[in-house]
Structure formats: C-alpha cells, structure tokens
Design an enzyme around this catalytic site. Structure first.
Site, PDB file in Angstrom:
ATOM      1  CG  ASP A   9      -1.710   1.268   1.420  1.00 58.26           C
ATOM      2  OD1 ASP A   9      -1.667   2.131   0.514  1.00 58.26           O
ATOM      3  OD2 ASP A   9      -2.382   1.400   2.465  1.00 58.26           O
ATOM      4  CE  LYS A  71      -1.457   6.922  -3.786  1.00 59.57           C
ATOM      5  NZ  LYS A  71      -1.965   5.976  -2.775  1.00 59.57           N
ATOM      6  CD  GLU A 170      -5.033   3.646  -2.652  1.00 62.30           C
ATOM      7  OE1 GLU A 170      -5.915   4.412  -2.219  1.00 62.30           O
ATOM      8  OE2 GLU A 170      -3.896   4.032  -2.960  1.00 62.30           O
ATOM      9  CG  ASP A 192      -9.510   4.250   1.303  1.00 65.02           C
ATOM     10  OD1 ASP A 192      -9.091   5.028   2.185  1.00 65.02           O
ATOM     11  OD2 ASP A 192      -8.752   3.536   0.626  1.00 65.02           O
TER      12      ASP A 192
HETATM   13 MG    MG Z   1      -4.792   4.625   1.758  1.00 65.30          MG
END
Ligand code: MG
Ligand code: ADP
Length: 594
Positions: A9, A71, A170, A192
């Site tokens: 991850d 990111k 994800e 999420d």
């Molecule tokens: Mg995450």
C-alpha cells in the site's frame, strides 16, 4: 520470474508492506514493531535519503528537504492543472518533460524518485524478514488514478528494483481484505478516507467472486485537508495574540502539531495545544474543541455525500440493499466520519479490519493469489464510461455501456451507407453523449471491403476488455473474413474529474441530445427514401408517365426542402406523402421480380 511477491500500500500519508508467509498474509513491522511507514523522505545532500518517522521529524528543521504527500504529484502533467506540495515546505516545479516534480538541493526530482525511496525501504524490510532477495510486488493506487499516474507508480517500483506484477485499486484491495475474513455473499460499500484521497466503491460478492458495481472519488481530498484547516486556525489565533510576524514564523511548528491534535480529538472532546517557546522565547497555548473540528470537517468533506449518492445510483443500489459498509483509511477513525457514513448508508459501518491495514492486507492477498500460494477469489472492475463507435450521421452507437463488469465482450453488426463504399472507418468513442463529436475518440482504423450495393456488406465490430482493463476492438468483414484489431489501454483508467464532467454534461444536454439523435435518424431515413425513389424511377424508365414523374419530383422536392429547413414535422409529413405517392411505382417494381 518467480519468488515471493510483496503486497504494497503506497499511500499518500502512510505505506505498508506484506507477504504471504506459510499460507498466511502478514504485514511486516520495522525493528521497533511499527507496521506503518510514513510516506515521507528526507533527502540530505551527500548521503542516502532517510524514510519514515525520522524523515517526518526532520520536517521542522529541514522543511525544503523533507518530502511528504508526493503521491499527489505522481504522473501529473502540468497540462493536468496546477500542483502544490499539499502544505509541505518543499517547492513544486514543472520539470523538463512537462511533468510536475520537486525542487531539491541536488536539483529537480520527479515524484517517482520519492516513491522509489519509500518502496526501497519497504523492500528492505521484507527482505530482512524473509532473509532473501525480493524482486516482485503488487502495488495499490486510488481507483481514479489515470494511466500516467499508474505508469509512474510502475516506474517507481522499477527504480526500487521491483517488477510490478499488478497495479490494484485500493478499494478493491480493501474489499479483498474484508472478503477473506468474512467470505459472505452480499453487497458492500467501501468508504476509504486516507490522508490524501477519498474513494467510495460499491461491490458485490457472490460465490467468492468480487464485482465492482461502481466507484466514485476525489484524488485530492483527505485528512491532510483537515490538518491544513487546523494549521490555518492556529495561525489565525497566533496572529491575533502574538502578531503577524509570529504567525508567519510559527507556521511550520503549528503544522507539525496539527495532525496529532486532530488524532487526539478522535478520542477527546477537547484538547489543549501547548507550544513552548513558540516565538522569541514566548510560549503559547490554546484549546481546540471537537465541535469546532467537526464544523471544519463538514466544510472540508462537503462533497462526500454527493460522491456517495452518485456511486449508489450508478450501481443501482439502495443503501438498504447494502449488507455492509466497510471503513478504510486512517481518517475514518474520526467519530464524525463514522456518523457521516452511518447516516449516508443508513447503517452502522463495519470496522472489523484495521482501517490503516486493510489496503495493504488486500494487496498481500492479491500477491499471494498471483504467487499461487492463495486461491479462490477473483476480482472484477467496471468500465467508468460507455464505449462504442461512430455510426451514420455522426451518432454514438454504444457497444459496452458504462459500468459494464470487466472482463467483458460485446459486438454488433453494421453495413455500408452508400453503394460501392470501399470500406468503413471504425472510430472508437468513449462517453455518454448521443453525438459522436461530443464524446472522446480513443482511436480509429479502416476496414476495407469489396465494392457492393449499400446495405450488402456486413461488418462485425467486437469490443472486449480483459482483466487488466485493456480494450481490444476487432472489426471483421463477415463476407471475406478479413479483419483488423486495435488495442487501447486507456479505456478503463479514466480520470475521475473527467468522468464526472462527462456524466454531468450528458445529463445537462439530455433533451437537446435526444432531439438531435431523432433528427439525425429521421434525416437518414429520408435520404434512404430519396435514393430508393430515384433508383425506382431509373429502373422503370419509360414505364413512368410524364405527369407521374412530375408528381414524384414534387414529392421529392418537399422532402428535400424539409431536410434543408430542419423541420421534423414537415419532414415526417413529406415522407408520408412520398411513401403514399410512390406506392404505384413500388407495386410495378415488385411485379417485375421473377
Ligand atoms: Mg490509503
Ligand atoms: P493514506 O491512504 O493517504 O496513506 P491513511 O489511510 O494512512 O492514509 O490515513 C492517514 C490519515 O488518517 C492521516 O490524515 C491521519 O492524520 C489520519 N488519521 C490516522 N489516525 C487517525 C485518528 N485516530 N483520527 C483521525 N484521523 C486519523
């Protein structure tokens, strides 16, 4: 290549690594037992970069050298729009290749270099745990990362010495983590909320198979935004109490503490923030209340309810149909977020898997499946927008509708519009609009066929999308068997913002688009009738009397006038009159047939 595969991850805020060890997925801790690695890298001139907690601590002393939230820059081009450091002290600057990167003391650095440093640290950890070299990984990305962002993630893996066997969404990974522990048929929402991204997916699980019914999200929304709001508030207070200069100089310290204040407020109704020697030897303290933070949260996360409702309606699922709502991402530990989720989905969310670890655990399970050490679950995704081809009159002909489950395959048969047409041009379109020109063109190719009267050639067009989201378009002349194919890799990974814009435009223009489509179809019908009539006149020749010819010419003229004036009612009436007036001709033609 063989050997173990890591499940990673690679988060905006935090990263984790796991692998399947003697049949069980495990997440690997560092020397101090911490499984979470902050996605923060400190580049010091002259030495190797440091990663994680120590880099995070260096933020205060070396703000320009410490990189977090990189990111957010991954694979982003300057053409995609502006970019920033997300509140960090480094400079973001366009690079030589038109992509965003970071200004470091040793020069411009692409975000993959940062990601690679994080991946190298995770790889090192796993190698120490297993006692052998590891060269393969599954890496997760937000569901709405576009192709360039996924490619950049792959490149980061390669820089770190890892072959990226699979890029996994994800929320899909999270579902896998919950799925293995529950293994129950049903429909689920995966909510999420991490440091930098929000994703909501509606999934279905049946007989051990996951299907993603729909996904919605925002790649620039998360807990970081709440930290920024806290920083702003603290700075405002310092400004009011200690003056403008103090406010400017204390900002990094305030920022450094914002996150832990926020996390404390998940446990307590109010927290006292103490800042010893904040400015010119002066200490400062203040109190933050949960109710204030919740007010900020309702502003920062204002769009979440809309995104959730859209995902539900796209999936055609009612909140009451959901068997479970899975919470993922550290920010979902905030009680206000849990309440929000329970209100939106009319049920208490499931928090049985650690929200920080669910994605990494899912990536590890996927890695285990690829290795062959775990079996039994298959993952499916959906097409974010409709796919089709342009047909006569510039219309969109949908072949794979939006939200089709991947892998999928569908085809249709087409013919030529005019006599002796030398071939067809197959234009591949993506979008929700009725007219071809309003959709996006993904590619095109020509399929030639031998000359024949209109309507005789038969062309089959097939769209298929494989498990990796690669679209293959096949065009085949069904008479001769000759065929052409085109491979398109961008059909499934479409930017969230673009998908949203396309869908809202199609709603906005629905009536107008429909009217336009009806007109185009009527026009094509009229043109067909005109050609047929002229053909009949030519075939019958002298069998048609002078007055009859004049009559037909008048009727044809009326249709042509209606086409020019674009009056649908007039077109319909003139067509009916033409049809009526040419009946005798049609009868005579029929009687000539053997
Ligand atoms: Mg995450
Ligand atoms: P990412 O996927 O972006 O790497 P994570 O899932 O690790 O993010 O979540 C990180 C975010 O969760 C950060 O913004 C962090 O402050 C927040 N967070 C972690 N624990 C808590 C908590 N107990 N209460 C509120 N927010 C939290």
């Amino acid at each position: 290549m063989s050997g173990p595969i890591l499940g990673i991850d690679l988060g905006t805020t935090n990263s984790l690594v796991g692998l399947v060890d003697t049949g069980f997925p495990v997440l690997i801790p560092d020397d101090e037992g911490r499984r979470i690695l902050p996605s923060v890298v400190h580049f010091h001139p002259g030495t190797a970069p440091t990663v994680g907690e120590s880099a995070k601590r260096a933020r205060l002393t070396h703000p320009a050298e410490v990189i977090g939230s990189a990111k957010r820059l991954m694979g982003r081009r300057t053409a995609d729009g502006p970019a920033d450091s997300g509140g960090w002290g480094y400079q973001v600057r366009p690079g030589p290749d038109g992509r965003w990167g970071i200004d470091l003391p040793h020069g411009w650095t692409p975000p993959e270099t940062i990601a690679a440093a994080i991946l190298r640290e995770l790889k090192r950890r796993a190698e120490a745990y297993l006692g052998r070299d590891i060269h393969r990984a599954v890496i997760t990305v937000p569901a709405y990362f576009h192709d360039a962002q996924r490619q950049a993630t792959k490149r980061a893996g390669e820089l770190a010495g890892l072959t990226v066997e699979r890029i996994l969404n994800e929320p899909t990974a999270a579902a896998l983590a919950y799925g293995l522990s529950r293994n129950q048929a049903g429909r689920y929402a995966v909510f999420d909320l991490g440091g930098g991204t929000f994703d909501l997916s509606i999934l279905e699980q049946k007989e051990g198979v996951f299907r993603v019914l729909s996904t919605c999200g925002d790649t620039r929304l998360g807990g970081d935004d709440l930290d920024a709001a806290i920083t702003e508030e603290l700075q405002r207070r310092v400004h009011a109490e200690l003056g403008p200069e103090a406010a400017i100089h204390s900002r990094p310290t305030l920022r450094q503490n914002a996150e832990s204040l926020k996390i404390d407020l998940s446990q307590r109704e109010s927290v006292q923030a103490d800042f010893p020697f904040l400015w010119q030897g002066q200490s400062w303290s203040t109190t933050l209340d949960r109710s204030w933070l919740e007010q900020e949260a309702s502003r920062v996360f204002a769009n979440i309810p809309n995104l959730c409702r859209r995902a539900l309606s796209d999936a055609g699922v009612d909140p009451a149909d959901l068997d479970d709502v899975l919470l993922v991402g550290g920010q979902t530990r905030m009680p206000w977020i849990r309440t929000l989720a329970s209100e939106l989905f009319h049920q208490e969310p499931n928090t049985s898997v650690d929200p920080d670890e669910a994605v990494a655990l899912g990536a590890t399970i996927q890695a285990g499946m690829l290795e062959g050490s775990l079996r039994g679950v298959v993952l499916l995704d959906v097409t974010p927008l409709s796919l089709g081809i342009e047909t006569f009159g510039g219309l969109m002909n949908v072949i794979l509708p939006r939200n089709s489950t991947i892998p999928c395959k569908a085809g249709e048969q087409f013919t030529s519009a005019v006599d002796s047409q030398p071939g067809v041009r197959i234009k591949i379109l993506q979008g929700e609009r009725e007219l071809a020109k309003d959709n996006w063109e993904l590619g095109q190719f020509d399929l030639p066929f031998p000359p024949a009267p209109r309507g005789v050639p038969r062309v089959g067009v097939q769209f298929s999308i494989d498990a990796d989201g690669i679209l293959t378009v096949l065009g085949r002349d069904l008479t001769t068997g000759s065929e052409q194919t085109l491979e398109i890799r961008t059909a499934v990974d479409v930017d969230d913002v673009q998908v949203e814009a396309m869908v809202s435009q199609s709603v906005e223009h629905a009536l107008q688009d429909m009217a336009e489509r009806q007109w185009v179809e009527a026009r094509l019908g009229a043109e067909r009738a005109i050609t047929m009539t002229r053909k009949a006149l030519a075939i019958l020749g002298t069998q048609v009397s002078g007055p009859e010819q004049a009559d037909v010419a008048r009727l044809l003229n009326a249709v042509e006038t209606a086409l020019r004036t674009r009056d649908p009612r007039q077109l319909k009436e003139s067509l009916r009159a033409l049809d009526e007036g040419t009946k005798p001709l049609a009868d005579r033609l029929m009687s000539r047939l053997p």
